[in-house]
Design an enzyme around this catalytic site. Structure first.
Site, mmCIF file in Angstrom:
data_model
loop_
_atom_site.group_PDB
_atom_site.id
_atom_site.type_symbol
_atom_site.label_atom_id
_atom_site.label_comp_id
_atom_site.label_asym_id
_atom_site.label_seq_id
_atom_site.Cartn_x
_atom_site.Cartn_y
_atom_site.Cartn_z
ATOM 1 N N PHE A 134 0.863 -1.184 0.000
ATOM 2 C CA PHE A 134 0.000 0.000 0.000
ATOM 3 C C PHE A 134 0.895 1.228 0.000
ATOM 4 C CE2 PHE A 134 -2.498 3.446 1.755
ATOM 5 C CZ PHE A 134 -3.667 3.348 1.017
ATOM 6 N N ASP A 219 9.413 2.488 1.361
ATOM 7 C CA ASP A 219 8.243 3.180 1.906
ATOM 8 C C ASP A 219 8.199 2.889 3.404
ATOM 9 O OD1 ASP A 219 5.738 3.939 2.812
ATOM 10 O OD2 ASP A 219 4.685 3.264 1.017
ATOM 11 N N LYS A 248 3.162 9.828 8.460
ATOM 12 C CA LYS A 248 2.441 9.354 9.642
ATOM 13 C C LYS A 248 2.980 9.907 10.960
ATOM 14 C CE LYS A 248 0.094 5.309 7.770
ATOM 15 N NZ LYS A 248 -1.259 5.873 7.886
#
Length: 397
Positions: A134, A219, A248
């Site tokens: 993702f 990532d 995040k």
């Protein structure tokens, strides 16, 4: 006021929300509009790294709000430069670009890789990524994300992304052609189900990228900033990537993303990339405060210790409940996988008992608490989870 009705009437129906309206938070806890208190093991999807309204973050935001919010990147600002210096000093990278989110960070990394291919690989532009990954919600990042459920509604997708099985170096080698410019993978697949690769996998990918002169993009939007037991999860594999995407937990709840790169990979020149809001003074001041606290207080080691305690507790629950197929995790990124689709019912039972957990998939719960979590919080969460499992199983019988 019925907030649920407002959401149903006014908001695009793209989220499957739990039936609770949260209005206040402090530390490990949040409260809803009825005054009920919840222990938070979701943390804004691994975002609220220092818990809710941590004094360090509140102070930084308050101070900066009286000085400067935004100027654009047409000018220098000291919060941005201080954050850039802090990140470079504490990473293996040499350059940084600030964006607003994880999606933007990964997209920026891919643009950097295509620029690399244009300069160094005769125009190579394809990026190999992994199934079940993702990387975000833009069209390009959906193409990079190896999950058909995200891709199908938006086809045809942008070209240039090849999805291969995760944790399979031979699949990467087989997919590499003279059009390949980079490999994009997660150190641990977070949204894919907390999938942890073989200990040698990242080393193998690094070696292959070196052999073929490809950029290795990691990532670390979910795994970075101390969540998995080191400041960056890739450090546990003993490698250095060419590009890292962060977001995040980087600012504890204030939107920010970052693209970090080695000097070799930093091939952008003036005008190649840009952003209006990215790197604004408020977000950077918040991020500098959060990251400084994490580094000075060795929060990554705390995450590792607390994650071990949590995983041990989940393993005991697995022994007690045959419906649990697997538990896994690294640091404070953990998952419980069921034999059947019990995740939603279990999450709702936890909610009713005052615990927030993430039913990531029909058969999988994810636990991503703030990094400041303490043993008493973990023991309380495990106790509630046990009662929730008992209730769900009784209802199924």
């Amino acid at each position: 006021m019925n907030w649920t009705e407002i959401e149903q009437k006014d908001y695009m129906q793209v989220f499957e929300r739990l039936p609770v309206t949260l209005i206040k938070g402090r530390g490990m806890y949040v409260r809803d509009n009825k005054g009920k208190r919840y222990l938070d093991f979701v943390a804004g999807i691994a975002v609220v790294s220092l818990g809710h309204c941590h004094p360090v973050l509140v102070k930084a935001v308050n101070r900066q709000s009286h000085l400067l919010f935004h100027t654009s990147n047409l000018f220098y600002t000291t919060p941005q430069l201080k954050l850039a210096e802090l990140l470079i000093k504490n990473s293996d990278m040499k350059r940084v670009f600030f964006a607003n989110s994880g999606t933007e960070a990964v997209e920026g990394a891919v643009k950097l890789a295509r620029r690399w291919g244009s300069i160094n690989l005769n125009g190579a532009f394809e990026v190999i990524s992994a199934n079940n990954s993702f990387h975000g919600r833009t069209l390009a990042m959906i193409a990079a994300t190896g999950q058909q459920k995200f891709q199908h509604p938006y086809e045809p997708l942008p070209a240039g992304f090849i999805n291969v099985p995760y944790n399979d170096i031979d699949a990467i080698k087989a997919a590499t052609t003279d059009k390949t410019c980079a490999v994009l993978i997660e150190a641990i697949q977070g949204e894919g189900g907390v999938n942890i690769p073989h200990p040698e996998y990242l080393k193998q990918v690094r070696a292959w990228c070196d052999e073929k002169n490809l950029l290795l993009i990691l990532d670390e939007v979910q795994t970075g900033v101390g969540r998995c037991g080191t400041l960056f999860a890739y450090r546990q594999s003993g490698i250095i990537p060419d590009v890292v995407a962060l977001a995040k937990g980087l600012a504890g709840g204030i939107p920010i993303g970052a693209v970090l790169a080695t000097e070799k990979a930093s091939v952008f020149v003036k005008g190649d990339h840009g952003t209006t809001f990215g790197g604004n003074a408020l977000a950077c001041a918040a991020s500098h405060a959060v990251l400084s606290y994490i580094i000075k207080n060795d929060i990554p080691s705390h995450s590792l210790n607390m994650g071990t305690l949590m995983l041990d507790g989940l393993k005991k629950l697995k022994q007690e409940f045959p419906c649990i197929a697997d538990v896994r995790g690294k640091g404070l990124l953990l998952a419980m996988q069921f034999e059947n689709n019990l995740a939603k019912d279990t999450a709702l039972a936890c909610l009713d008992m005052g615990l927030l957990v993430n039913n990531l998939k029909p058969n999988l719960l994810r636990f991503i608490p703030p990094l400041i979590v303490q043993p008493k919080d973990i023991n309380k969460a495990l106790g509630i989870l046990r009662k929730a499992l008992q209730r769900v199983i009784e209802q199924c019988e």
